[in-house]
Design a protein around this motif. Structure first.
Motif, PDB file in Angstrom:
ATOM      1  N   PHE A 278     -12.613 108.922  90.504  1.00 16.03           N
ATOM      2  CA  PHE A 278     -12.871 107.813  89.581  1.00 16.03           C
ATOM      3  C   PHE A 278     -11.803 107.760  88.494  1.00 16.03           C
ATOM      4  O   PHE A 278     -11.247 106.700  88.182  1.00 16.03           O
ATOM      5  CB  PHE A 278     -14.269 107.979  88.969  1.00 16.03           C
ATOM      6  CG  PHE A 278     -14.630 106.953  87.942  1.00 16.03           C
ATOM      7  CD1 PHE A 278     -15.036 105.687  88.319  1.00 16.03           C
ATOM      8  CD2 PHE A 278     -14.577 107.265  86.581  1.00 16.03           C
ATOM      9  CE1 PHE A 278     -15.384 104.730  87.367  1.00 16.03           C
ATOM     10  CE2 PHE A 278     -14.927 106.327  85.627  1.00 16.03           C
ATOM     11  CZ  PHE A 278     -15.327 105.057  86.021  1.00 16.03           C
ATOM     12  N   GLY A 279     -11.492 108.911  87.892  1.00 16.42           N
ATOM     13  CA  GLY A 279     -10.477 108.953  86.847  1.00 16.42           C
ATOM     14  C   GLY A 279      -9.109 108.540  87.344  1.00 16.42           C
ATOM     15  O   GLY A 279      -8.370 107.813  86.666  1.00 16.42           O
ATOM     16  N   ARG A 280      -8.775 108.989  88.547  1.00 18.35           N
ATOM     17  CA  ARG A 280      -7.473 108.632  89.125  1.00 18.35           C
ATOM     18  C   ARG A 280      -7.400 107.126  89.400  1.00 18.35           C
ATOM     19  O   ARG A 280      -6.396 106.467  89.104  1.00 18.35           O
ATOM     20  CB  ARG A 280      -7.244 109.415  90.423  1.00 18.35           C
ATOM     21  CG  ARG A 280      -5.882 109.173  91.074  1.00 18.35           C
ATOM     22  CD  ARG A 280      -5.701 109.975  92.336  1.00 18.35           C
ATOM     23  NE  ARG A 280      -5.597 111.401  92.062  1.00 18.35           N
ATOM     24  CZ  ARG A 280      -6.497 112.310  92.414  1.00 18.35           C
ATOM     25  NH1 ARG A 280      -7.593 111.940  93.072  1.00 18.35           N
ATOM     26  NH2 ARG A 280      -6.317 113.572  92.135  1.00 18.35           N
ATOM     27  N   LYS A 281      -8.468 106.558  89.951  1.00 16.54           N
ATOM     28  CA  LYS A 281      -8.485 105.142  90.308  1.00 16.54           C
ATOM     29  C   LYS A 281      -8.317 104.240  89.094  1.00 16.54           C
ATOM     30  O   LYS A 281      -7.592 103.238  89.139  1.00 16.54           O
ATOM     31  CB  LYS A 281      -9.794 104.816  91.035  1.00 16.54           C
ATOM     32  CG  LYS A 281      -9.921 103.364  91.481  1.00 16.54           C
ATOM     33  CD  LYS A 281     -11.201 103.153  92.280  1.00 16.54           C
ATOM     34  CE  LYS A 281     -11.351 101.708  92.727  1.00 16.54           C
ATOM     35  NZ  LYS A 281     -12.591 101.491  93.533  1.00 16.54           N
ATOM     36  N   TYR A 282      -8.960 104.621  87.972  1.00 19.06           N
ATOM     37  CA  TYR A 282      -8.966 103.742  86.797  1.00 19.06           C
ATOM     38  C   TYR A 282      -8.096 104.264  85.652  1.00 19.06           C
ATOM     39  O   TYR A 282      -8.123 103.703  84.559  1.00 19.06           O
ATOM     40  CB  TYR A 282     -10.409 103.527  86.326  1.00 19.06           C
ATOM     41  CG  TYR A 282     -11.229 102.758  87.331  1.00 19.06           C
ATOM     42  CD1 TYR A 282     -11.095 101.378  87.449  1.00 19.06           C
ATOM     43  CD2 TYR A 282     -12.100 103.412  88.202  1.00 19.06           C
ATOM     44  CE1 TYR A 282     -11.836 100.661  88.387  1.00 19.06           C
ATOM     45  CE2 TYR A 282     -12.838 102.702  89.141  1.00 19.06           C
ATOM     46  CZ  TYR A 282     -12.694 101.330  89.229  1.00 19.06           C
ATOM     47  OH  TYR A 282     -13.427 100.627  90.175  1.00 19.06           O
ATOM     48  N   GLN A 283      -7.322 105.323  85.935  1.00 16.51           N
ATOM     49  CA  GLN A 283      -6.393 105.873  84.937  1.00 16.51           C
ATOM     50  C   GLN A 283      -7.123 106.269  83.650  1.00 16.51           C
ATOM     51  O   GLN A 283      -6.729 105.929  82.540  1.00 16.51           O
ATOM     52  CB  GLN A 283      -5.270 104.869  84.636  1.00 16.51           C
ATOM     53  CG  GLN A 283      -4.374 104.586  85.833  1.00 16.51           C
ATOM     54  CD  GLN A 283      -3.586 105.831  86.257  1.00 16.51           C
ATOM     55  OE1 GLN A 283      -2.685 106.273  85.577  1.00 16.51           O
ATOM     56  NE2 GLN A 283      -3.960 106.387  87.403  1.00 16.51           N
ATOM     57  N   ILE A 284      -8.223 106.994  83.848  1.00 13.66           N
ATOM     58  CA  ILE A 284      -9.059 107.473  82.747  1.00 13.66           C
ATOM     59  C   ILE A 284      -8.987 109.000  82.713  1.00 13.66           C
ATOM     60  O   ILE A 284      -9.119 109.652  83.753  1.00 13.66           O
ATOM     61  CB  ILE A 284     -10.522 107.017  82.934  1.00 13.66           C
ATOM     62  CG1 ILE A 284     -10.616 105.492  82.860  1.00 13.66           C
ATOM     63  CG2 ILE A 284     -11.436 107.656  81.892  1.00 13.66           C
ATOM     64  CD1 ILE A 284     -11.984 104.946  83.289  1.00 13.66           C
ATOM     65  N   VAL A 285      -8.785 109.570  81.532  1.00 19.82           N
ATOM     66  CA  VAL A 285      -8.789 111.024  81.389  1.00 19.82           C
ATOM     67  C   VAL A 285     -10.242 111.507  81.401  1.00 19.82           C
ATOM     68  O   VAL A 285     -11.055 111.085  80.579  1.00 19.82           O
ATOM     69  CB  VAL A 285      -8.105 111.462  80.073  1.00 19.82           C
ATOM     70  CG1 VAL A 285      -8.161 112.978  79.930  1.00 19.82           C
ATOM     71  CG2 VAL A 285      -6.658 110.973  80.038  1.00 19.82           C
ATOM     72  N   ILE A 286     -10.569 112.382  82.352  1.00 19.77           N
ATOM     73  CA  ILE A 286     -11.905 112.966  82.447  1.00 19.77           C
ATOM     74  C   ILE A 286     -11.893 114.285  81.674  1.00 19.77           C
ATOM     75  O   ILE A 286     -11.068 115.160  81.945  1.00 19.77           O
ATOM     76  CB  ILE A 286     -12.289 113.235  83.918  1.00 19.77           C
ATOM     77  CG1 ILE A 286     -12.101 111.977  84.791  1.00 19.77           C
ATOM     78  CG2 ILE A 286     -13.709 113.781  84.007  1.00 19.77           C
ATOM     79  CD1 ILE A 286     -12.990 110.819  84.435  1.00 19.77           C
ATOM     80  N   VAL A 287     -12.800 114.427  80.723  1.00 20.43           N
ATOM     81  CA  VAL A 287     -12.883 115.675  79.947  1.00 20.43           C
ATOM     82  C   VAL A 287     -14.218 116.343  80.234  1.00 20.43           C
ATOM     83  O   VAL A 287     -15.273 115.823  79.857  1.00 20.43           O
ATOM     84  CB  VAL A 287     -12.738 115.434  78.433  1.00 20.43           C
ATOM     85  CG1 VAL A 287     -12.571 116.780  77.715  1.00 20.43           C
ATOM     86  CG2 VAL A 287     -11.569 114.516  78.114  1.00 20.43           C
ATOM     87  N   ASN A 288     -14.172 117.492  80.911  1.00 24.01           N
ATOM     88  CA  ASN A 288     -15.402 118.242  81.182  1.00 24.01           C
ATOM     89  C   ASN A 288     -15.611 119.287  80.093  1.00 24.01           C
ATOM     90  O   ASN A 288     -14.785 120.173  79.882  1.00 24.01           O
ATOM     91  CB  ASN A 288     -15.330 118.939  82.549  1.00 24.01           C
ATOM     92  CG  ASN A 288     -16.655 119.604  82.894  1.00 24.01           C
ATOM     93  OD1 ASN A 288     -17.718 119.023  82.691  1.00 24.01           O
ATOM     94  ND2 ASN A 288     -16.609 120.829  83.411  1.00 24.01           N
ATOM     95  N   ASP A 289     -16.723 119.164  79.406  1.00 24.14           N
ATOM     96  CA  ASP A 289     -17.116 120.081  78.339  1.00 24.14           C
ATOM     97  C   ASP A 289     -17.986 121.156  78.993  1.00 24.14           C
ATOM     98  O   ASP A 289     -19.096 120.872  79.427  1.00 24.14           O
ATOM     99  CB  ASP A 289     -17.880 119.280  77.277  1.00 24.14           C
ATOM    100  CG  ASP A 289     -18.119 120.062  76.012  1.00 24.14           C
ATOM    101  OD1 ASP A 289     -17.565 121.162  75.869  1.00 24.14           O
ATOM    102  OD2 ASP A 289     -18.866 119.551  75.150  1.00 24.14           O
ATOM    103  N   ASN A 290     -17.487 122.399  79.059  1.00 26.84           N
ATOM    104  CA  ASN A 290     -18.047 123.390  79.984  1.00 26.84           C
ATOM    105  C   ASN A 290     -18.485 124.699  79.311  1.00 26.84           C
ATOM    106  O   ASN A 290     -18.114 125.777  79.758  1.00 26.84           O
ATOM    107  CB  ASN A 290     -16.992 123.691  81.067  1.00 26.84           C
ATOM    108  CG  ASN A 290     -17.553 124.458  82.246  1.00 26.84           C
ATOM    109  OD1 ASN A 290     -18.748 124.451  82.492  1.00 26.84           O
ATOM    110  ND2 ASN A 290     -16.679 125.131  82.980  1.00 26.84           N
ATOM    111  N   PRO A 291     -19.298 124.640  78.238  1.00 23.96           N
ATOM    112  CA  PRO A 291     -19.663 125.892  77.565  1.00 23.96           C
ATOM    113  C   PRO A 291     -20.847 126.635  78.167  1.00 23.96           C
ATOM    114  O   PRO A 291     -21.135 127.754  77.758  1.00 23.96           O
ATOM    115  CB  PRO A 291     -20.001 125.423  76.143  1.00 23.96           C
ATOM    116  CG  PRO A 291     -20.547 124.055  76.336  1.00 23.96           C
ATOM    117  CD  PRO A 291     -19.768 123.470  77.481  1.00 23.96           C
ATOM    118  N   TYR A 292     -21.552 126.031  79.137  1.00 27.54           N
ATOM    119  CA  TYR A 292     -22.801 126.623  79.627  1.00 27.54           C
ATOM    120  C   TYR A 292     -22.693 127.174  81.047  1.00 27.54           C
ATOM    121  O   TYR A 292     -23.709 127.492  81.654  1.00 27.54           O
ATOM    122  CB  TYR A 292     -23.921 125.566  79.588  1.00 27.54           C
ATOM    123  CG  TYR A 292     -24.228 125.076  78.201  1.00 27.54           C
ATOM    124  CD1 TYR A 292     -24.980 125.841  77.313  1.00 27.54           C
ATOM    125  CD2 TYR A 292     -23.751 123.847  77.756  1.00 27.54           C
ATOM    126  CE1 TYR A 292     -25.253 125.402  76.028  1.00 27.54           C
ATOM    127  CE2 TYR A 292     -24.020 123.402  76.469  1.00 27.54           C
ATOM    128  CZ  TYR A 292     -24.764 124.177  75.609  1.00 27.54           C
ATOM    129  OH  TYR A 292     -25.025 123.740  74.328  1.00 27.54           O
TER     130      TYR A 292
END
Length: 381
Positions: free
Chosen positions: A194-208
């Motif tokens: 999805f991010g690649r298709k629409y040129q959106i930076v995906i940020v995964n917040d992964n503290p858990y």
């Protein structure tokens, strides 16, 4: 003298900052409040972590300004940590930036990528800071609903119906807070596509990813993810170091360099003793996480019992340090929260603070000793 910035009009004081004033007032009045609202670990760090801090603090060279990007040893420890636990390769020289807690990273990433009027995809329900930081930068949050019928994962068909022309960032958070939905590699694959298709930076917040989870996952386990994604991580929950303020952002060197431009103008680096403690924490073996999870699992069973006493529904197959519980139909979360606080001296979090999709739910924290949970059960009984 001439007024506040207009960004202050669009945000409120953080819910817990505000509500804890009330909780503390009740305590001062003699109310025996049991705080089940906040995910601040009540257990100590491993002794080796504290020892590393103490040893370093005694050195006369430890107390000056530190480098903006942390010590090479800290970045190498983080790279080794990702390699051991996630099977992910990170370059410690260029793909890792230490942070004063991952919450700071939400601001730095947003300042790096967003201009006024840009749009950001924000999960609903989700961590309130994604919204507040977006608004502070005069960008616009676009909420995407997460629903229990889809295991609280993004509904990509609905996302693709949106006008995404002005969207530059998308916040995701798996294992998910507040619902406890587990990280899933198939979902990560869809996010990267999805991010690649629409040129959106995906940020995964992964503290858990280590809390009540036997198989920690990173979005970087997906091939090609570094071209599309950043990942935040933290020692607050996994190492009981919430007050130490140690987090990291990782991603491709071009983006880390840009984020460093912002960060280097906002702070002067992390105290060396804290960095040494963080290195010790990241060198702990699996037995550390297993021992914590045994405690959290016992607490969670008791929270489930408490939830059942209040006639709440909950999902057992979840991760993270919270229990997300559904109220009976027609009941409002604020009503139950206030009833528990004022009549039973139990503080829990209303689901609506995480977004409109959180109405009708409350959140219990597992950062509460067993005897306190048992006392809460007694008060309900």
């Amino acid at each position: 003298m001439k007024g506040y910035s207009k960004r202050t009009d669009s945000i409120q004081e953080y819910y817990f900052s505000q509500k804890l004033k009330e909780v503390n007032r009740l305590r001062e009045e003699g109310k025996p409040i049991i705080n089940m609202g906040i995910g601040s670990p009540d257990l100590p760090p491993h002794p080796s972590v504290v020892e590393a801090l103490c040893r370093s603090s005694l050195l006369p060279t430890s107390h000056g300004y530190q480098g903006y990007q942390g010590t090479p040893a800290l970045r190498s420890a983080y790279a080794d940590f990702y390699s051991r636990h996630y099977g992910v390769s990170l370059n410690p020289e260029s793909e890792i930036l230490p942070l004063l807690g991952s919450k700071e990273g939400i601001m730095h990433i947003s300042m790096t990528f967003l201009d006024e009027g840009d749009q950001v995809l924000v999960p609903n329900p989700g961590y309130p800071t994604y919204t507040s930081v977006t608004k502070m930068l005069l960008a616009e949050p676009i909420y995407y609903d997460l629903k229990p019928g889809n295991n609280w994962y993004p509904e990509f068909e609905e996302l693709e119906k949106l006008n995404l022309a002005k969207v530059k960032l998308m916040w995701v958070n798996y294992p998910h807070m507040p619902t406890g939905a587990k990280a899933d590699l198939e979902v990560f694959e869809k996010l990267i596509a999805f991010g690649r298709k629409y040129q959106i930076v995906i940020v995964n917040d992964n503290p858990y990813s280590f809390v009540l989870e036997n198989e920690p996952k990173s979005i970087f386990q997906i091939e090609g993810a570094k071209e599309v994604a950043l990942e935040l991580n933290s020692l607050s929950k996994t190492s009981n170091m919430a007050g130490w303020r140690v987090g990291f952002v990782s991603g491709k060197s071009e983006w880390i360099t840009a984020i460093t431009k912002v960060k280097s103008n906002m702070d002067s680096g992390m105290f060396l003793g804290i960095q040494q403690g963080a290195i010790a924490a990241m060198n702990l073996g699996k037995e550390w996480y297993e021992s914590l999870n045994e405690i959290y699992a016992q607490r969670r069973k008791l929270i489930w019992e408490l939830a059942e006493k209040i006639a709440l529904e909950y999902e057992r197959d979840s991760a993270g340090m919270f229990v997300w519980a559904k109220l009976p139909k027609g009941k409002k979360s604020d009503e139950l929260v206030d009833d528990l606080l004022y009549n039973k001296s139990i503080f829990v979090t209303p689901g609506h603070i995480f977004g409109t999709q959180g109405e009708g739910y409350i959140r219990f924290s597992l950062c509460v000793k067993e005897e306190s949970i048992k006392e809460a059960i007694k008060r309900i009984s």
